[in-house]
Design an enzyme around this catalytic site. Structure first.
Site, mmCIF file in Angstrom:
data_model
loop_
_atom_site.group_PDB
_atom_site.id
_atom_site.type_symbol
_atom_site.label_atom_id
_atom_site.label_comp_id
_atom_site.label_asym_id
_atom_site.label_seq_id
_atom_site.Cartn_x
_atom_site.Cartn_y
_atom_site.Cartn_z
ATOM 1 C CB CYS A 123 32.330 40.948 41.684
ATOM 2 S SG CYS A 123 32.242 42.630 41.030
ATOM 3 C CB CYS A 124 27.903 39.755 44.399
ATOM 4 S SG CYS A 124 27.136 39.746 42.767
ATOM 5 C CB CYS A 206 26.131 45.265 38.111
ATOM 6 S SG CYS A 206 26.235 45.696 39.861
ATOM 7 C CB CYS A 209 26.240 40.720 36.173
ATOM 8 S SG CYS A 209 28.002 40.623 36.585
ATOM 9 C CB CYS A 232 23.735 39.755 44.297
ATOM 10 S SG CYS A 232 22.385 40.531 45.197
#
EC number: 1.8.4.10
Length: 237
Positions: A123-124, A206, A209, A232
């Site tokens: 995702c990062c 985010c 997280c 990240c």
């Protein structure tokens, strides 16, 4: 530096970073930013996660209208987006709003819902690292707000280095600043701060997280809480 980077370009930037690091080992943030401006003119960008505007304020004093890069991942707190908008209106800067190729909805459709939970590293990569890489391709240097006191993983962050991951010079202008240094600057200059900081979030990323730090933990201990993940991927070098 909107061009295809050649090996000669990279060697030149590496050499410049080495000289700068040797000459400015004990430099102030202002001196580091002046060095950046003298060596790169308008060909650098300042990165901000909009936790506060300290670095933005410092950079705008050296180069009014400086580009400030913000990664709009689609997962930010409303307070962070509000801070970005306020910073853009208050300071003499140009916000470069960088978004991933896919919206959150498109990503959910393609790889499954809530990738941040099933594979936070991917995702990062998709929402931060890939967009950043594309954005930095147009610059010779980037200035970050990374600080040594943030976490053990950042304790030895250099003031100036060559970023092998992204292929440009990296300046951590406030790397040596303590939390007290930051607060003093904010108090003296009335610098804008993300309201979440006062709510107990000393490190803001985010929303899915980011949590408040664990008891006795460092500022970033609330990031990806419960996972081995601590970074990240933006600051790999």
């Amino acid at each position: 530096m909107s061009r295809e980077t050649t090996t000669k370009d990279l060697d030149s930037l590496r050499a410049l970073a080495e000289r700068g690091a040797a000459e400015l080992q004990d430099a102030s943030a202002e001196e580091l930013l002046r060095w950046t401006d003298e060596n790169f003119g308008g060909n650098y960008v300042v990165a901000s996660n909009m936790q506060d505007a300290v670095l933005v304020d410092l950079a705008a004093q050296v180069r009014p209208g400086v580009d400030v890069l913000f990664l709009d991942t689609g997962y930010h707190f409303a307070e962070t987006i509000g801070t970005r908008d306020a910073v853009e209106s208050v300071y003499d800067i140009h916000v470069v709003n960088v978004a991933p190729e896919q919206t959150v909805a498109q990503q959910d459709e393609l790889v499954g819902k809530d990738l941040f939970a099933s594979d936070p590293g991917e995702c990062c990569r998709l929402r931060k690292v890939v967009p950043l890489r594309k954005s930095l391709a147009g610059y010779a240097a980037w200035v970050t707000g990374l600080r040594r006191v943030d976490a053990p993983t950042r304790a030895n962050a250099p003031l100036i280095s060559f970023d092998e991951a992204f292929g440009l010079v990296k300046i951590n202008a406030i790397a040596a600043w303590t939390d007290e240094d930051m607060q003093k600057y904010i108090d003296e200059h009335g610098t804008l701060v993300n309201p979440l900081v006062d709510e107990g979030y000393p490190s803001i990323g985010c929303a899915p997280c980011t949590a408040k730090p664990v008891l006795g933990g460092d500022a970033r201990s609330g990031r990806w809480q419960g996972l081995a993940k601590t970074e990240c991927g933006l600051h790999a070098s």
